[in-house]
Structures are given as C-alpha cells and as structure tokens.
Design an enzyme around this catalytic site. Sequence first.
Site, PDB file in Angstrom:
ATOM      1  N   GLU A   1       4.546  -0.121 -13.680  1.00  0.00           N
ATOM      2  CA  GLU A   1       3.876   1.167 -13.524  1.00  0.00           C
ATOM      3  C   GLU A   1       4.811   2.295 -13.966  1.00  0.00           C
ATOM      4  OE1 GLU A   1       0.651   1.888 -12.860  1.00  0.00           O
ATOM      5  OE2 GLU A   1       1.544   3.740 -13.565  1.00  0.00           O
TER       6      GLU A   1
ATOM      7  N   ASN B   1      13.203   3.879 -17.334  1.00  0.00           N
ATOM      8  CA  ASN B   1      13.799   4.702 -16.279  1.00  0.00           C
ATOM      9  C   ASN B   1      15.250   5.056 -16.596  1.00  0.00           C
ATOM     10  OD1 ASN B   1      11.525   5.000 -14.806  1.00  0.00           O
ATOM     11  ND2 ASN B   1      12.122   3.702 -13.100  1.00  0.00           N
TER      12      ASN B   1
ATOM     13  N   THR C   1      11.130  -2.807  -3.952  1.00  0.00           N
ATOM     14  CA  THR C   1      12.206  -3.645  -4.487  1.00  0.00           C
ATOM     15  C   THR C   1      13.506  -2.839  -4.390  1.00  0.00           C
ATOM     16  OG1 THR C   1      11.551  -2.813  -6.679  1.00  0.00           O
ATOM     17  CG2 THR C   1      10.792  -5.011  -6.082  1.00  0.00           C
ATOM     18  N   PRO C   2      13.945  -2.561  -3.167  1.00  0.00           N
ATOM     19  CA  PRO C   2      15.095  -1.654  -3.004  1.00  0.00           C
ATOM     20  C   PRO C   2      16.406  -2.295  -3.433  1.00  0.00           C
ATOM     21  CG  PRO C   2      14.481  -2.612  -0.891  1.00  0.00           C
ATOM     22  CD  PRO C   2      13.471  -3.093  -1.887  1.00  0.00           C
TER      23      PRO C   2
ATOM     24  N   SER D   1      19.432  20.389 -12.949  1.00  0.00           N
ATOM     25  CA  SER D   1      19.078  20.471 -11.537  1.00  0.00           C
ATOM     26  C   SER D   1      20.263  20.069 -10.664  1.00  0.00           C
ATOM     27  CB  SER D   1      17.900  19.541 -11.242  1.00  0.00           C
ATOM     28  OG  SER D   1      18.313  18.195 -11.412  1.00  0.00           O
TER      29      SER D   1
ATOM     30  N   ALA E   1       0.842  -1.208   0.000  1.00  0.00           N
ATOM     31  CA  ALA E   1       0.000   0.000   0.000  1.00  0.00           C
ATOM     32  C   ALA E   1       0.870   1.248   0.000  1.00  0.00           C
ATOM     33  CB  ALA E   1      -0.911  -0.016   1.236  1.00  0.00           C
TER      34      ALA E   1
ATOM     35  N   CYS F   1      13.458   5.491  -7.382  1.00  0.00           N
ATOM     36  CA  CYS F   1      13.585   4.507  -8.462  1.00  0.00           C
ATOM     37  C   CYS F   1      14.743   4.668  -9.439  1.00  0.00           C
ATOM     38  CB  CYS F   1      12.271   4.432  -9.216  1.00  0.00           C
ATOM     39  SG  CYS F   1      10.977   3.766  -8.168  1.00  0.00           S
TER      40      CYS F   1
ATOM     41  N   LYS G   1      10.505  -1.611 -18.476  1.00  0.00           N
ATOM     42  CA  LYS G   1      10.388  -0.709 -17.326  1.00  0.00           C
ATOM     43  C   LYS G   1      11.770  -0.191 -16.906  1.00  0.00           C
ATOM     44  CE  LYS G   1       9.165   1.563 -13.837  1.00  0.00           C
ATOM     45  NZ  LYS G   1       8.508   2.842 -13.903  1.00  0.00           N
TER      46      LYS G   1
ATOM     47  N   PHE H   1      19.024  14.241  -9.899  1.00  0.00           N
ATOM     48  CA  PHE H   1      17.719  13.581  -9.744  1.00  0.00           C
ATOM     49  C   PHE H   1      17.686  12.815  -8.435  1.00  0.00           C
ATOM     50  CE2 PHE H   1      20.092  10.553 -12.560  1.00  0.00           C
ATOM     51  CZ  PHE H   1      20.117   9.446 -11.736  1.00  0.00           C
TER      52      PHE H   1
HETATM   53  P1  NAD Z   1       6.681   1.753  -1.075  1.00  0.00           P
HETATM   54  O1  NAD Z   1       7.847   1.448  -0.222  1.00  0.00           O
HETATM   55  O2  NAD Z   1       6.041   3.100  -0.997  1.00  0.00           O
HETATM   56  O3  NAD Z   1       5.522   0.683  -0.793  1.00  0.00           O
HETATM   57  C1  NAD Z   1       5.745  -0.689  -0.728  1.00  0.00           C
HETATM   58  C2  NAD Z   1       4.854  -1.275   0.367  1.00  0.00           C
HETATM   59  O4  NAD Z   1       4.934  -2.691   0.316  1.00  0.00           O
HETATM   60  C3  NAD Z   1       5.255  -0.870   1.788  1.00  0.00           C
HETATM   61  O5  NAD Z   1       4.165  -0.224   2.426  1.00  0.00           O
HETATM   62  C4  NAD Z   1       5.607  -2.209   2.472  1.00  0.00           C
HETATM   63  O6  NAD Z   1       5.237  -2.255   3.837  1.00  0.00           O
HETATM   64  C5  NAD Z   1       4.799  -3.180   1.653  1.00  0.00           C
HETATM   65  N1  NAD Z   1       5.264  -4.558   1.734  1.00  0.00           N
HETATM   66  C6  NAD Z   1       6.529  -5.027   1.605  1.00  0.00           C
HETATM   67  N2  NAD Z   1       6.540  -6.363   1.698  1.00  0.00           N
HETATM   68  C7  NAD Z   1       5.268  -6.767   1.914  1.00  0.00           C
HETATM   69  C8  NAD Z   1       4.642  -8.029   2.082  1.00  0.00           C
HETATM   70  N3  NAD Z   1       5.345  -9.160   2.033  1.00  0.00           N
HETATM   71  N4  NAD Z   1       3.316  -8.060   2.284  1.00  0.00           N
HETATM   72  C9  NAD Z   1       2.596  -6.928   2.314  1.00  0.00           C
HETATM   73  N5  NAD Z   1       3.122  -5.703   2.144  1.00  0.00           N
HETATM   74  C10 NAD Z   1       4.454  -5.613   1.938  1.00  0.00           C
HETATM   75  O7  NAD Z   1       7.134   1.453  -2.567  1.00  0.00           O
HETATM   76  P2  NAD Z   1       6.555   2.107  -3.913  1.00  0.00           P
HETATM   77  O8  NAD Z   1       7.177   3.435  -4.137  1.00  0.00           O
HETATM   78  O9  NAD Z   1       5.077   1.990  -3.918  1.00  0.00           O
HETATM   79  O10 NAD Z   1       7.173   1.139  -5.008  1.00  0.00           O
HETATM   80  C11 NAD Z   1       6.700  -0.184  -5.167  1.00  0.00           C
HETATM   81  C12 NAD Z   1       7.272  -0.748  -6.454  1.00  0.00           C
HETATM   82  O11 NAD Z   1       6.804   0.036  -7.557  1.00  0.00           O
HETATM   83  C13 NAD Z   1       8.798  -0.709  -6.537  1.00  0.00           C
HETATM   84  O12 NAD Z   1       9.229  -1.842  -7.228  1.00  0.00           O
HETATM   85  C14 NAD Z   1       9.077   0.526  -7.374  1.00  0.00           C
HETATM   86  O13 NAD Z   1      10.285   0.428  -8.081  1.00  0.00           O
HETATM   87  C15 NAD Z   1       7.903   0.536  -8.322  1.00  0.00           C
HETATM   88  N6  NAD Z   1       7.528   1.871  -8.844  1.00  0.00           N
HETATM   89  C16 NAD Z   1       7.502   2.946  -8.006  1.00  0.00           C
HETATM   90  C17 NAD Z   1       7.097   4.190  -8.503  1.00  0.00           C
HETATM   91  C18 NAD Z   1       7.033   5.396  -7.622  1.00  0.00           C
HETATM   92  O14 NAD Z   1       6.769   6.472  -8.139  1.00  0.00           O
HETATM   93  N7  NAD Z   1       7.249   5.308  -6.326  1.00  0.00           N
HETATM   94  C19 NAD Z   1       6.690   4.302  -9.838  1.00  0.00           C
HETATM   95  C20 NAD Z   1       6.721   3.174 -10.645  1.00  0.00           C
HETATM   96  C21 NAD Z   1       7.139   1.951 -10.139  1.00  0.00           C
HETATM   97  C1  UGA Z   2      10.125   8.416 -12.444  1.00  0.00           C
HETATM   98  C2  UGA Z   2       9.604   8.262 -13.867  1.00  0.00           C
HETATM   99  O1  UGA Z   2       9.384   9.564 -14.418  1.00  0.00           O
HETATM  100  C3  UGA Z   2       8.312   7.447 -13.885  1.00  0.00           C
HETATM  101  O2  UGA Z   2       7.897   7.243 -15.226  1.00  0.00           O
HETATM  102  C4  UGA Z   2       8.564   6.103 -13.202  1.00  0.00           C
HETATM  103  O3  UGA Z   2       7.362   5.361 -13.148  1.00  0.00           O
HETATM  104  C5  UGA Z   2       9.074   6.337 -11.804  1.00  0.00           C
HETATM  105  O4  UGA Z   2      10.288   7.136 -11.864  1.00  0.00           O
HETATM  106  C6  UGA Z   2       9.448   5.084 -11.092  1.00  0.00           C
HETATM  107  O5  UGA Z   2       9.685   4.075 -11.688  1.00  0.00           O
HETATM  108  O6  UGA Z   2       9.517   5.208  -9.871  1.00  0.00           O
HETATM  109  P1  UGA Z   2       9.525   9.967 -10.388  1.00  0.00           P
HETATM  110  O7  UGA Z   2      10.839   9.517  -9.869  1.00  0.00           O
HETATM  111  O8  UGA Z   2       8.351   9.876  -9.507  1.00  0.00           O
HETATM  112  O9  UGA Z   2       9.165   9.169 -11.720  1.00  0.00           O
HETATM  113  O10 UGA Z   2       9.625  11.509 -10.831  1.00  0.00           O
HETATM  114  P2  UGA Z   2      10.339  12.227 -12.073  1.00  0.00           P
HETATM  115  O11 UGA Z   2       9.457  13.294 -12.557  1.00  0.00           O
HETATM  116  O12 UGA Z   2      10.833  11.266 -13.073  1.00  0.00           O
HETATM  117  O13 UGA Z   2      11.588  12.928 -11.386  1.00  0.00           O
HETATM  118  C7  UGA Z   2      12.682  12.172 -10.889  1.00  0.00           C
HETATM  119  C8  UGA Z   2      13.779  13.119 -10.453  1.00  0.00           C
HETATM  120  O14 UGA Z   2      14.390  13.750 -11.577  1.00  0.00           O
HETATM  121  C9  UGA Z   2      13.300  14.249  -9.543  1.00  0.00           C
HETATM  122  O15 UGA Z   2      14.252  14.495  -8.538  1.00  0.00           O
HETATM  123  C10 UGA Z   2      13.210  15.423 -10.496  1.00  0.00           C
HETATM  124  O16 UGA Z   2      13.351  16.656  -9.846  1.00  0.00           O
HETATM  125  C11 UGA Z   2      14.393  15.150 -11.407  1.00  0.00           C
HETATM  126  N1  UGA Z   2      14.264  15.773 -12.739  1.00  0.00           N
HETATM  127  C12 UGA Z   2      13.240  15.428 -13.556  1.00  0.00           C
HETATM  128  C13 UGA Z   2      15.238  16.682 -13.151  1.00  0.00           C
HETATM  129  O17 UGA Z   2      16.193  16.997 -12.415  1.00  0.00           O
HETATM  130  N2  UGA Z   2      15.113  17.235 -14.401  1.00  0.00           N
HETATM  131  C14 UGA Z   2      14.097  16.909 -15.246  1.00  0.00           C
HETATM  132  O18 UGA Z   2      14.057  17.441 -16.385  1.00  0.00           O
HETATM  133  C15 UGA Z   2      13.132  15.982 -14.806  1.00  0.00           C
END
Ligand code: NAD
Ligand code: UGA
Length: 471
Positions: free
Chosen positions: A164, A227, A95-96, A272, A13, A279, A223, A275
């Site tokens: 995602e 990124n 997935t750290p 900037s 969640a 992720c 994916k 980043f």
């Molecule tokens: P997050 O840390 O915000 O959330 C993950 C959640 O999973 C945590 O609340 C944790 O307690 C829970 N969890 C872990 N193990 C569990 C288990 N065995 N059972 C139930 N719950 C469990 O992470 P996030 O940012 O939502 O990212 C999740 C995944 O999506 C990662 O692989 C990330 O790379 C990917 N992703 C993230 C973003 C983003 O913008 N944050 C965008 C695209 C993809």
């Molecule tokens: C990024 C991707 O944009 C998403 O498509 C992807 O799903 C996600 O990672 C993920 O897999 O977690 P996010 O990290 O949430 O999304 O935000 P971004 O807008 O990509 O920005 C990432 C970092 O780059 C931020 O620190 C932002 O300030 C920086 N950034 C972005 C720059 O310094 N310059 C830019 O032109 C754009």
Amino acid sequence: MNKKISNICCIGAGYVGGPTMAVIAHKCRNINVTVVDINEQRIREWNSENLENLPVYEPGLNEIVQDRRGKNLFFSTDIAEAIHKSEMIFISVNTPTKTYGIGKGMAADLKFVELCARTIGDEANGDKIVVEKSTLPVRTAESIRTILKSAGSKYEFEILSNPEFLAEGTAVADLYNPDRVLIGGDNTDAGKQAVDSLVNIYATWVPRERIITTNVWSSELSKLTANAFLAQRISSINAVSALCEKTGANVDEVASAIGADSRIGKKFLKSSVGFGGSCFQKDILNMVYLCRYFGIPEVADYWEQIIKLNDYQKSRFSRQIINSLFNTVSGKKISFLGWAFKKDTNDTRESPAIYVACDLLTDRAEIHIYDPKVRAEQISKDVKYLLEQRGFGKTETDELAALLHVYTEPYPAMDKAHAVAVLTEWDEFCTYDWKKIYENMKKPAFVFDGRNILDRDYLEKTGFNVKCVGG
Ligand code: NAD
Ligand code: UGA
C-alpha cells in the site's frame, strides 16, 4: 485460481486495513468486505454509532464508513469465520521494528504476519488467495508459503504482494486516485490467475495502465525502496537546511529553485523538524538490516544515513529552542502547536513532537500542547514510552510527564508562554490571531516554526523572535 471474488477478508483493522477496505467496499458493492482484528476495542470503535469515535481519523473516511457499514463492509473480531467465507484474504497487520533478539532495533518483527499465516492455514476451508498488504522484507512470501503448506491443509494457496502506498491524512484521496497499484504474483498459471482476480477488483475504479504487475520479490522490494527514496528527499533537504542556517541561504528558496528542474520535481522537498510516522524509519531500518544480512554493508550504510540525519534534525531543533531561550528552559512554558506526525491525521507514531518534548522535559520545561485531533492519553503514553526507552526510571518518568499539559483549545495553551513551537503543519495554525497571542505571551516572545508554515515577516513585525528551519 481465477475466481470471481465475492467475499474479502482483511486481517488488521488499522490505518491501512480500515481505509483500504472501506474504499474497496465503496467501489465494489458486489463484494462483501470483512475487516477483522484481535484488538476488540479497535473493532468496537470501528462499529461505533458516533463516527467521531472511529479509531482512524482521515478526511472523507467517516462518510464512506457510514455509507457502507452493515451493507457490504463489516468489522469483526471473528477471524476464523471471516477466513471461512472469503476467497481472498489480505494481511494488513503491523510490522514494527524488532525490539528484542536477533535484528533488535533494525529488522521487521514478523510475528504478527506469521500468526496470520498460521491462522489462515488452520482455518482454510477451501482454496484461498492470500494478499500481503503489510510492508514486508523482500522474500517474506516464501515464509508465508512455507507456513501455509506445513499446516497440512489440503487446499491451494496463492500468495500475492500488493503493498500500500497511501499516505496518512490523504488516505481516501490516495486510494481513490492512486499513482499506481502494484501487484506481485508468481509466474505460474495459478499465480497469473490470482493476479488477474486482484487486478479485476482494482480495475473497478483504477485505470488499467496504472495497475502494475511484477513478480512477488520486485513488488515486496519496491515498497521498501519507495519509502527509502521518499525519506531520502526529506533528509537531503533537511541536510541543506542546516547549511542554509550557517550561510544565510533560505531553504524554501533553495527547494523551490531545485524543484523547478523537472528531473528533481517539486514534491517532498519541504524542510522540517524531521520526518515522523510509523513507516519511514522502520522500513529504512529494515532495508539496512537486509543489506547487512545479504553482505552489502556499503549499501546498508548509505541508507542508514537517512535515519541519522533525521535524528540530527530533531535534536538540532530542540537544541535551538534551549539555546535561544538563554540556555535554559527549566520552569519555562513552551507551547507546542501540533503533536500528530503530520496534519490531517490523529496518528502520533514516531512524531518528531515526542522527541522534541522529551528533550525539553529532560531540561525541565513545562510543555503545553494543543493538537486538533490527538487525545491527551495518547500524548502522555508517547512521552512516557520514549522517556523509558531513554533509560528514565518509572518515578522520574512520571515526574517529567507531569510537566505536560494538554489543551482542547489553542489560545489557553499559549497564554503566558515563553515560546511557541510548531510541530505539525495543521492549516488552522496559520489562521490564528498572532497579534493577540503575542500580547499574552512573556517577552521576549519566541516562535520556533518546525514546519515553516507561518508568515515569518508578519510575526517579526508583530514583535516575535522567529526561528524557522533552514534560515
Ligand atoms: P496498525 O498498527 O494501525 O494496524 C495493524 C492492526 O493489526 C492492529 O489493529 C493490530 O491489532 C492488528 N493485528 C496484529 N496482529 C493481528 C492478528 N494476528 N490478527 C488480527 N489482527 C492483528 O498498522 P498500519 O499503520 O495499518 O500498518 C499495517 C501495515 O501496513 C504495516 O506493515 C505498515 O508498514 C504498512 N503501511 C502502513 C501505512 C500507513 O500509512 N500507516 C501505509 C502503507 C503501508
Ligand atoms: C509515507 C509515504 O508517503 C506513503 O507513500 C507510504 O505508503 C507510507 O509512508 C507508509 O508506507 O506508511 P506517511 O508517512 O503517511 O506516508 O506520510 P508522508 O506524507 O510521507 O509524511 C511522512 C513524514 O515526512 C511526515 O512527518 C511529514 O511531515 C514529513 N515530510 C513529508 C516532510 O518533513 N517534508 C516533506 O516534504 C514531506
């Protein structure tokens, strides 16, 4: 397995699971969506009456949660029950980067994903479609399948990859109107039927031509590749920013000139302080690890350079602050505007602000921070974690962290400061009364604009010494 899906469960969640499932519940009112997590506090926060207390801040999210929660959107810690009643289960756990053992510092730590697979295998009470929503190394679906099969379950499992692409701060808008939805599945009858089931859900609101279907491995690898390409653009423009500072070129002008070429495009060329976010770094490190694992070190080195350049950019910014302030920041008040890794989110994971703060704290600066959405406990936690990573002992870490001061209002954070550093591009920073801020600061007053968002000419006319990224 071409089921009509009536019940979905999402394990995890977090920043992805919460918003993604809220939008599915909002768009598909005939589907019950249950988001589960082992973190009880997180689930309590998702269920809190006061919507300001939701664990994820995203523009537009509170309204959707308020609309659907308790109707067809549920947050729970009862993982087993959610698995029992769902035909489709999303895995959206973190997935750290691994912090131990083989692949330490590079490979993705899949222990949370593995635990989910084991729980699904143990709890399944019928055939299930398992959807990888987390970002995973290519071929992870194979491991999930092996685990599910070895649970001795008599039921069938189809595994789909549905990465995602939302960005934080625009998650709801991205989910409503995605550039594409990617679904990878097996090229078998059962695989194709499972893909159709998921396509039908998204097709409720996403035009069919934007729903791309591929094999599982292509989907997983797309994916990581997306990124890596996005981060590569930022490191490329940041590399140019260093050259601009040496030559008198202006990086925003260069970005705008090259972005006018439709093959290059305008987006993602904002120079900037570097980043951040949970992720980019972890996914590129994962890609680098995979390349080394598969025996292609030249390709690994190519991608790794993106991270090296990003580290260089962050430390270059810190050095510039110290150099400009006459080579010492000891005892000086440096105000930080922004702590989140980007605007419109409360997420601080890998935020450049943490790195810059630790660099300056090591030089004994007093850091006064204002961020519209990040809580003080989080800031302290971020700094202590990085200082410990950098080898400081507990006592010294606590001493340095005591030099942090967090504010809930911006102006007091800058009162009598020697310098202001902009670390996040929050819109509100541009609306401040910079004349008043100047009057109340120590002179000479400096602004270090790590996001190039402020009006430089205006600030200089006001009397500030202004340093932007890239000239
Ligand atoms: P997050 O840390 O915000 O959330 C993950 C959640 O999973 C945590 O609340 C944790 O307690 C829970 N969890 C872990 N193990 C569990 C288990 N065995 N059972 C139930 N719950 C469990 O992470 P996030 O940012 O939502 O990212 C999740 C995944 O999506 C990662 O692989 C990330 O790379 C990917 N992703 C993230 C973003 C983003 O913008 N944050 C965008 C695209 C993809
Ligand atoms: C990024 C991707 O944009 C998403 O498509 C992807 O799903 C996600 O990672 C993920 O897999 O977690 P996010 O990290 O949430 O999304 O935000 P971004 O807008 O990509 O920005 C990432 C970092 O780059 C931020 O620190 C932002 O300030 C920086 N950034 C972005 C720059 O310094 N310059 C830019 O032109 C754009």
